[in-house]
Design an enzyme around this catalytic site. Structure first.
Site, PDB file in Angstrom:
ATOM      1  N   ARG A 187       0.832  -1.205   0.000  1.00  0.00           N
ATOM      2  CA  ARG A 187       0.000   0.000   0.000  1.00  0.00           C
ATOM      3  C   ARG A 187       0.868   1.256   0.000  1.00  0.00           C
ATOM      4  O   ARG A 187       0.536   2.249  -0.660  1.00  0.00           O
ATOM      5  CB  ARG A 187      -0.943   0.006   1.205  1.00  0.00           C
TER       6      ARG A 187
ATOM      7  N   CYS B 102      -0.774   6.358   8.973  1.00  0.00           N
ATOM      8  CA  CYS B 102      -1.132   5.079   8.360  1.00  0.00           C
ATOM      9  C   CYS B 102      -2.250   5.370   7.379  1.00  0.00           C
ATOM     10  O   CYS B 102      -2.210   6.376   6.677  1.00  0.00           O
ATOM     11  CB  CYS B 102      -1.528   4.071   9.433  1.00  0.00           C
TER      12      CYS B 102
END
Length: 279
Positions: A178, A238
């Site tokens: 990601r 995050c």
């Protein structure tokens, strides 16, 4: 007083009147999962806190997927389940402790030092031969007073300004895939904040999903950021400000306190197409 981790054996030995246990189980793809699992069986006396309803505030499309909750409202919620200044709070979930770490960080954000994560979570509790319960927990309302924060934050504007005049290093807690913009399935834009380093939060754990020893964590963080780095110059993010708390806890365990959180994280950052993206 436990301020980072607590083992199942240590938790089971605490007087019930002195501890409040928070069940933080959650699944992103099934928001009703946690409470249903809680009703099937939870640590004795545990109270359920939902990531979306208790540990976050409302989304508006620009503030990320899990914006910080209103501090005063969270303080009322905590007081209603028996937390005051003297209470030891312990959070757990049934995964790698990312939701428990969010609760731990929020308690520190409100100035509550006596907060810990159950190391290994529900799996470790059961492995120790300790029981679960289905009974509703007793409620003993107390006053939870917000005190000077033990957890600092930065906002999107500060992160944007940092690209031009670097004053801190951003550490992204998402997976390497990601981070590099590969296989993004959660947020509408793939990639990462330019200049960010990557430390997948799962790397903080051993094979049993317990936190690695402090010395090992410290060595791994120094390998990433350089020996003798200043924790105050580290900002964690995050996808939505949840798993970043796992990295914040890992640094505390490692004896590297003082880093900060960018709560909006990638889901907030990528909501504005004017903000740059790296892949």
């Amino acid at each position: 007083m436990y301020t980072t981790l607590i083992t199942p054996e240590q938790l089971s030995s605490l007087p019930p009147a002195e501890v409040v246990v928070l069940d933080c189980r959650f699944q992103l793809d099934n928001p009703d999962y946690g409470h249903a699992a809680y009703e099937q069986g939870h640590l004795p006396g545990a109270h359920y806190l939902h990531l979306d309803y208790h540990l976050s505030s409302s989304k508006n499309g620009r503030n990320g997927r899990h914006p910080l909750p209103d501090g005063q409202r969270l303080a009322v919620d905590l007081g209603a389940i028996g937390v005051d200044a003297a209470t030891q709070v312990v959070a757990y979930d049934d995964g790698p402790s990312q939701y428990a770490a969010r609760a731990w960080w929020l308690l520190r954000w409100l100035g509550h030092e006596k907060a810990a994560v159950l190391d290994g979570g529900l799996k470790a509790w059961l492995a120790a031969g300790l029981p679960l319960d289905q009974a509703p927990p007793a409620r003993r309302s107390r006053r939870f007073a917000i005190r000077p924060s033990l957890a600092a934050t930065v906002d999107a504007d500060a992160v944007l300004a940092n690209l031009q005049t670097p004053a801190f290093t951003v550490v992204d807690a998402r997976s390497a895939e990601r981070f590099h913009g590969i296989g993004e399935t959660i947020d509408p834009v793939a990639g990462h904040i330019p200049g960010a380093a990557n430390r997948f939060f799962m790397n903080n754990l051993d094979a049993e999903q317990r936190y690695k020893p402090a010395a090992q964590l410290r060595a791994e963080w120094e390998a990433l950021l350089g020996a003798g780095f200043d924790p105050a110059a580290i900002v964690h993010q995050c996808g939505s400000g949840v798993t970043a708390c796992h990295n914040l806890l890992a640094m505390e365990i490692a004896g590297l306190p003082g880093s900060r959180l960018y709560p909006g994280s990638w889901s907030e950052w990528c909501s504005d197409p004017a903000r740059p993206v790296a892949r």
